[in-house]
Motif scaffolding. Structure first.
Motif, PDB file in Angstrom:
ATOM      1  N   ASP A 126      40.952  43.451  33.886  1.00 39.98           N
ATOM      2  CA  ASP A 126      42.354  43.625  34.267  1.00 39.98           C
ATOM      3  C   ASP A 126      43.244  43.709  33.027  1.00 39.98           C
ATOM      4  N   ASN A 127      44.124  44.700  32.996  1.00 40.87           N
ATOM      5  CA  ASN A 127      45.096  44.926  31.906  1.00 40.87           C
ATOM      6  C   ASN A 127      44.479  45.448  30.610  1.00 40.87           C
ATOM      7  N   THR A 129      43.133  48.176  27.934  1.00 40.05           N
ATOM      8  CA  THR A 129      43.642  49.523  27.641  1.00 40.05           C
ATOM      9  C   THR A 129      42.561  50.358  26.972  1.00 40.05           C
ATOM     10  N   SER A 138      45.783  52.190  30.944  1.00 39.79           N
ATOM     11  CA  SER A 138      45.612  50.761  31.198  1.00 39.79           C
ATOM     12  C   SER A 138      45.066  50.594  32.612  1.00 39.79           C
ATOM     13  N   HIS A 140      44.339  48.246  36.075  1.00 41.84           N
ATOM     14  CA  HIS A 140      44.962  47.179  36.867  1.00 41.84           C
ATOM     15  C   HIS A 140      44.114  46.961  38.114  1.00 41.84           C
ATOM     16  N   LYS A 212      51.886  43.569  42.012  1.00 44.66           N
ATOM     17  CA  LYS A 212      51.359  43.814  40.658  1.00 44.66           C
ATOM     18  C   LYS A 212      51.987  45.063  40.028  1.00 44.66           C
TER      19      LYS A 212
END
Ligand SMILES: Cc1cc2nc3c(=O)[nH]c(=O)nc-3n(C[C@H](O)[C@H](O)[C@H](O)COP(=O)(O)O)c2cc1C
Ligand SMILES: [Fe+2]
Ligand SMILES: [Fe+2]
Length: 397
Positions: A126-127, A129, A138, A140, A212
């Motif tokens: 998660d998050n 890049t 990126s 998510h 989110k």
């Protein structure tokens, strides 16, 4: 004008499917469906975002070649593993052996399980890049929208979100790709139908995903089905937000089963009285003829829900049994609800409808019910009218 260019460096390479009759072998596709795939062409690296259904892999390869020539994409980003998108992974690997497959831990476990691929993969969290030069991806993670591995990919420099199935709809693309270049009216009913049938059970997770996404600047939403959203982002996000909160519009859906017309007559009396009470939006479905997907779509949309059926071999008329089970599966809530039914010698249908609705967490005391033995009588007619009045009163509150 290259209709496939969404914005500078980002291109549509998806395909139309106007031959598959039923999506997931269940949901009719009167206007076809798309499997959307995109190219993000950075100054250093190129990423392909999501694949297509297995039989469309060659079309996808041609579309990629039209955009990036003879080069191969450096990365394949997998936002979702349902085979309508992942089915082409094995073939894409043989077309582009050096292309790195990018996914989260759950995705890569499925890539191994479905396609036996373990080498040249890149695990992202998660998050995380991934730089492509002048653009950066990126990732998510948005679990259960609508599979456990689902994630979205964002390009900050262009404010473009690749959302997977979220914000998708049925319907092939007839030339244009971005909403601003087409009349989108026909896609909105298909968005309700897509959501209610495919994603509908996972409202809580859609809400988490929306929370989110709140901070992201969105110029384009590129989902895996239907148009790319640009001018109508607010409308589309609003539809997903309302549906995932089970928020309904004013109106009543009456769904009934009937072999010889007795239960149908009950439905007609209820509908007429609702109309007399001022309810303008009344949707009626004979469950033997309306496809379940359209019925569920209306049920997600409207606040009132009235279900009726005859007793059949000491149980519930089968098309209505399927319907109530589908309602239970999708955890539909916040509805004004009623049931009715008919029988000749030993009643079962209403009892069974109410039992399943109770399993679906509707309160017994909230379910208004009318049961009819054999043919319609004056007292039954009066009970049906008063059931309609109670539902109308609730809705007008
Ligand atoms: C194949 C079949 C099975 C039925 N089984 C039952 C039953 O188990 N118990 C009962 O009370 N009525 C039973 N009925 C009668 C119907 O439930 C009753 O006539 C009902 O009003 C029919 O509604 P409809 O005219 O809307 O089809 C059955 C009817 C048929 C045709
Ligand atoms: Fe999916
Ligand atoms: Fe999909």
């Amino acid at each position: 004008m290259n209709i496939q260019a969404i914005t500078e460096g980002i291109f549509y390479v998806g395909v139309n499917d106007r031959t598959t009759q039923k999506f997931e072998a269940m949901w009719p596709l009167p206007a076809g469906v798309t499997y959307n795939s995109y190219i993000v062409k950075g100054s250093d690296k190129t990423a392909l975002i999501d694949g297509v259904e297995v039989s469309e892999a060659c079309k996808l390869k041609k579309n990629i070649k039209d955009i990036i020539g003879c080069d191969a994409p450096d990365y394949l980003i997998i936002n979702h593993m349902e085979p309508d998108h992942s089915g082409s992974i094995g073939i894409l690997r043989s077309f582009f052996p050096n292309m790195t497959i990018v996914g989260n831990a759950k995705t890569l476990e499925m890539v191994k399980g479905f396609y036996g691929i373990e080498d040249n993969v890149l695990k992202v969290a998660d998050n995380d890049t991934l730089p492509l030069g002048d653009m950066t991806l990126s990732f998510h993670i948005t679990p259960m929208v609508h599979w456990p591995e689902t994630m979205m990919t964002y390009v900050k420099e262009k404010s473009v979100l690749f959302s997977g199935d979220a914000f998708g709809c049925f319907g092939a693309l007839n030339g244009a790709v971005v909403d601003s270049e087409m009349d989108t009216a026909s896609y909105f009913p298909e968005m309700y139908r897509y959501y209610s049938n495919i994603v509908g059970k996972y409202g809580v997770f859609v809400q988490k995903a929306l929370a989110k996404l709140k901070g992201l600047d969105l110029a384009y939403i590129c989902s895996t089905h239907g148009p790319v959203w640009h001018e109508q982002i607010a409308d589309v996000v609003d539809i997903y937000d309302r549906l995932s909160r089970y928020e309904a519009e004013s109106g009543v859906v009456i769904v009934y089963g009937s072999m010889y017309g007795n239960t149908e007559e009950m439905a007609e009396i209820i509908a007429r009285r609702l109309a007399e009470c001022g309810i303008k939006n009344i949707k009626m479905h004979n469950a033997s003829f309306s496809h379940l997907s359209y019925i569920l779509s209306d049920i997600f949309r409207y606040k009132g829900l009235i279900i009726g059926a005859p007793t059949y071999s000491n149980t519930l008329f089968p098309p209505i049994e399927s319907l109530v089970q589908a309602i239970k599966t999708r955890e539909i809530k916040n509805r004004v609800i009623a049931s009715f039914g008919s029988y000749t010698w030993a009643p079962q249908s209403v009892k069974r409808i109410n039992t399943v609705l109770e399993e679906a967490k509707f309160k017994t005391s909230d379910i208004r019910t009318v049961e009819m033995k054999q043919a319609l009588s004056e007292p039954t007619e009066q009970s049906l009218r008063s059931l309609a009045e109670t539902v109308a009163d609730e809705l007008m509150k």
